[in-house]
Write a protein that holds these residues in place. Structure first.
Motif, PDB file in Angstrom:
ATOM      1  N   LEU A 181     -53.540  34.714 -17.337  1.00  0.00           N
ATOM      2  CA  LEU A 181     -54.966  34.998 -17.534  1.00  0.00           C
ATOM      3  C   LEU A 181     -55.434  36.202 -16.740  1.00  0.00           C
ATOM      4  CD1 LEU A 181     -56.360  31.360 -17.570  1.00  0.00           C
ATOM      5  CD2 LEU A 181     -56.428  32.992 -19.459  1.00  0.00           C
ATOM      6  N   TRP A 182     -54.683  36.630 -15.713  1.00  0.00           N
ATOM      7  CA  TRP A 182     -55.069  37.849 -15.002  1.00  0.00           C
ATOM      8  C   TRP A 182     -53.992  38.926 -15.065  1.00  0.00           C
ATOM      9  CZ3 TRP A 182     -54.999  33.008 -12.579  1.00  0.00           C
ATOM     10  CH2 TRP A 182     -53.935  32.733 -11.726  1.00  0.00           C
ATOM     11  N   THR A 183     -52.955  38.685 -15.873  1.00  0.00           N
ATOM     12  CA  THR A 183     -51.953  39.732 -16.095  1.00  0.00           C
ATOM     13  C   THR A 183     -51.955  40.109 -17.581  1.00  0.00           C
ATOM     14  OG1 THR A 183     -50.230  38.004 -16.237  1.00  0.00           O
ATOM     15  CG2 THR A 183     -50.534  39.093 -14.107  1.00  0.00           C
ATOM     16  N   SER A 184     -51.021  39.594 -18.363  1.00  0.00           N
ATOM     17  CA  SER A 184     -50.904  40.021 -19.762  1.00  0.00           C
ATOM     18  C   SER A 184     -52.086  39.620 -20.632  1.00  0.00           C
ATOM     19  CB  SER A 184     -49.620  39.450 -20.365  1.00  0.00           C
ATOM     20  OG  SER A 184     -49.658  38.024 -20.384  1.00  0.00           O
ATOM     21  N   ASP A 185     -52.777  38.508 -20.266  1.00  0.00           N
ATOM     22  CA  ASP A 185     -53.872  37.998 -21.103  1.00  0.00           C
ATOM     23  C   ASP A 185     -55.243  38.222 -20.472  1.00  0.00           C
ATOM     24  OD1 ASP A 185     -51.612  37.087 -22.369  1.00  0.00           O
ATOM     25  OD2 ASP A 185     -52.292  35.023 -22.597  1.00  0.00           O
ATOM     26  N   ARG A 186     -55.366  39.213 -19.635  1.00  0.00           N
ATOM     27  CA  ARG A 186     -56.617  39.398 -18.876  1.00  0.00           C
ATOM     28  C   ARG A 186     -57.814  39.727 -19.761  1.00  0.00           C
ATOM     29  NH1 ARG A 186     -54.823  44.638 -15.406  1.00  0.00           N
ATOM     30  NH2 ARG A 186     -52.897  43.412 -15.346  1.00  0.00           N
ATOM     31  N   TYR A 187     -57.564  40.258 -20.977  1.00  0.00           N
ATOM     32  CA  TYR A 187     -58.641  40.517 -21.930  1.00  0.00           C
ATOM     33  C   TYR A 187     -58.415  39.716 -23.219  1.00  0.00           C
ATOM     34  CZ  TYR A 187     -58.481  44.667 -18.904  1.00  0.00           C
ATOM     35  OH  TYR A 187     -58.385  45.515 -17.827  1.00  0.00           O
ATOM     36  N   SER A 188     -57.921  38.509 -23.068  1.00  0.00           N
ATOM     37  CA  SER A 188     -57.552  37.688 -24.223  1.00  0.00           C
ATOM     38  C   SER A 188     -58.772  37.076 -24.899  1.00  0.00           C
ATOM     39  CB  SER A 188     -56.609  36.568 -23.782  1.00  0.00           C
ATOM     40  OG  SER A 188     -57.289  35.683 -22.893  1.00  0.00           O
ATOM     41  N   LYS A 189     -58.551  36.513 -26.083  1.00  0.00           N
ATOM     42  CA  LYS A 189     -59.626  35.838 -26.811  1.00  0.00           C
ATOM     43  C   LYS A 189     -60.169  34.651 -26.003  1.00  0.00           C
ATOM     44  CE  LYS A 189     -58.068  37.149 -31.445  1.00  0.00           C
ATOM     45  NZ  LYS A 189     -57.562  36.656 -32.765  1.00  0.00           N
ATOM     46  N   LYS A 190     -59.297  33.977 -25.263  1.00  0.00           N
ATOM     47  CA  LYS A 190     -59.741  32.844 -24.444  1.00  0.00           C
ATOM     48  C   LYS A 190     -60.692  33.315 -23.343  1.00  0.00           C
ATOM     49  CE  LYS A 190     -56.773  29.641 -23.333  1.00  0.00           C
ATOM     50  NZ  LYS A 190     -55.653  28.886 -22.667  1.00  0.00           N
ATOM     51  N   VAL A 191     -60.354  34.428 -22.696  1.00  0.00           N
ATOM     52  CA  VAL A 191     -61.212  34.974 -21.642  1.00  0.00           C
ATOM     53  C   VAL A 191     -62.553  35.417 -22.227  1.00  0.00           C
ATOM     54  CG1 VAL A 191     -61.479  36.893 -20.013  1.00  0.00           C
ATOM     55  CG2 VAL A 191     -59.306  35.648 -20.133  1.00  0.00           C
TER      56      VAL A 191
END
Length: 330
Positions: A181-191
């Protein structure tokens, strides 16, 4: 401020895996000056930056003897300003005009700081990526001790909210927090969904102005692309094409993140994206694809600024220009 096509990047940057640019020998003295001036600014010393520049800017650290002569200043300045681990809640409690609250969402609780104002349009600040990496590995706590966006929020009398990101500035950290959530997915749909839910909970159907620094600017654009009540967006050093950004720095792709440059949605409100001319963390030119795909977005490149300097010092001037829609020339 009219958007112009950006000059191509002609110089390369060494590989690095943290959210901050590497310390190179020729940039050590200016970095030290920036750190010392920040320390003295915290002590309310106006001449700090001038004194520091006079004392250190001409120094070239080329050997261990040269480094030794400034080592006491390094240790002192970093000890005062770089090692603080005060939580956002504790920091907010030092300012009587604001108050801290936790905002519940479907997946994550978020931290929020509020300044109560009776106005129709709410101005919300979003923070950067913090410290997603530590010594080449995902950090256990991405929050970081240095909250530039929060400091900008404090300097803006019209700002109403500062909202953290999922798993940032929340204690204890929810069990659902994972390094992705703070590396590869830091701008993910979940965030994005979590922050959208928090914004709607806080502001309802009122108009919103979003101000985002660095990765917070990235999220400001992604949020504005799906929230029609966002009337204006102002970003500072925002990564608006993370594919170009990871290619530029030769770091792993943000594979789970939405890319503003290629997202099919567009911001309905006004956009102004500011960059420092000397920013090697997020050079303005890597975002060219975003501006090609979003011709109504405005961009400004400010002389002598980098990714951190000198947004805080010049923030009142920048805000006045943005609010009056005047050219920004700090």
């Amino acid at each position: 401020m009219l958007r112009t096509r950006l000059s191509p990047i002609t110089r390369s940057t060494p590989k690095f895996v943290t959210s901050a640019p590497p310390c190179r020998r020729e940039t050590f003295a200016p970095l030290l000056c920036s750190r010392l001036s920040r320390v003295l600014t915290l002590l309310h010393s106006t001449p700090a930056k001038i004194l520091c520049q006079l004392g250190f800017q001409a120094i070239k650290i080329t050997n261990w003897q040269g480094f030794g002569c400034v080592l006491p200043f390094v240790l002192g300045s970093f000890a005062i300003s770089g090692c603080s681990n005060t939580s956002l809640k504790e920091t907010a409690q030092k300012h009587p005009e604001i108050h801290y609250q936790a905002v519940e969402t479907t997946i994550f609780p978020l931290s929020s700081v509020t300044r109560t104002k009776t106005i129709d349009t709410l101005r919300v600040y979003l923070g950067g990526d913090g410290k997603p990496w530590k010594k080449g590995k995902p950090s256990s706590n991405p929050s970081g001790a240095d909250r530039l966006a929060f400091e900008l929020f404090l300097k803006d009398p019209k700002a109403t909210h500062y909202i953290s990101r999922p798993c940032y500035d929340i204690e204890p950290a929810p069990s659902s927090c994972r390094p992705k959530l703070w590396t590869s997915d830091r701008y993910s749909k979940k965030v994005i969904a979590t922050m959208s839910e928090a914004l709607i909970t806080i502001v309802g159907n009122r108009n919103i102005e979003l101000v985002g620094y660095s990765g917070g600017g990235t999220l400001a654009v992604l949020l504005a692309q799906q929230l029609p009540q966002v009337t204006r967006v102002l970003t500072l050093g925002a990564n608006l094409d993370h594919t170009a950004w990871t290619n530029f720095h030769e770091t792993p792709a943000l594979s789970g993140s939405v890319n503003p440059a290629t997202n099919n949605r567009h911001v309905s409100g006004q956009e102004l994206h500011l960059y420092g001319q000397n920013d090697l963390e997020v050079p303005a030119a890597i975002n060219q694809k975003y501006f090609d795909n979003n011709p109504s977005a405005n961009i400004g490149v400010i002389d002598h600024f980098d990714h951190r300097c000198c947004w805080l010092e010049q923030w009142p001037h920048i805000l006045r220009a943005w609010e009056s829609r005047s050219p920004i020339h700090p």
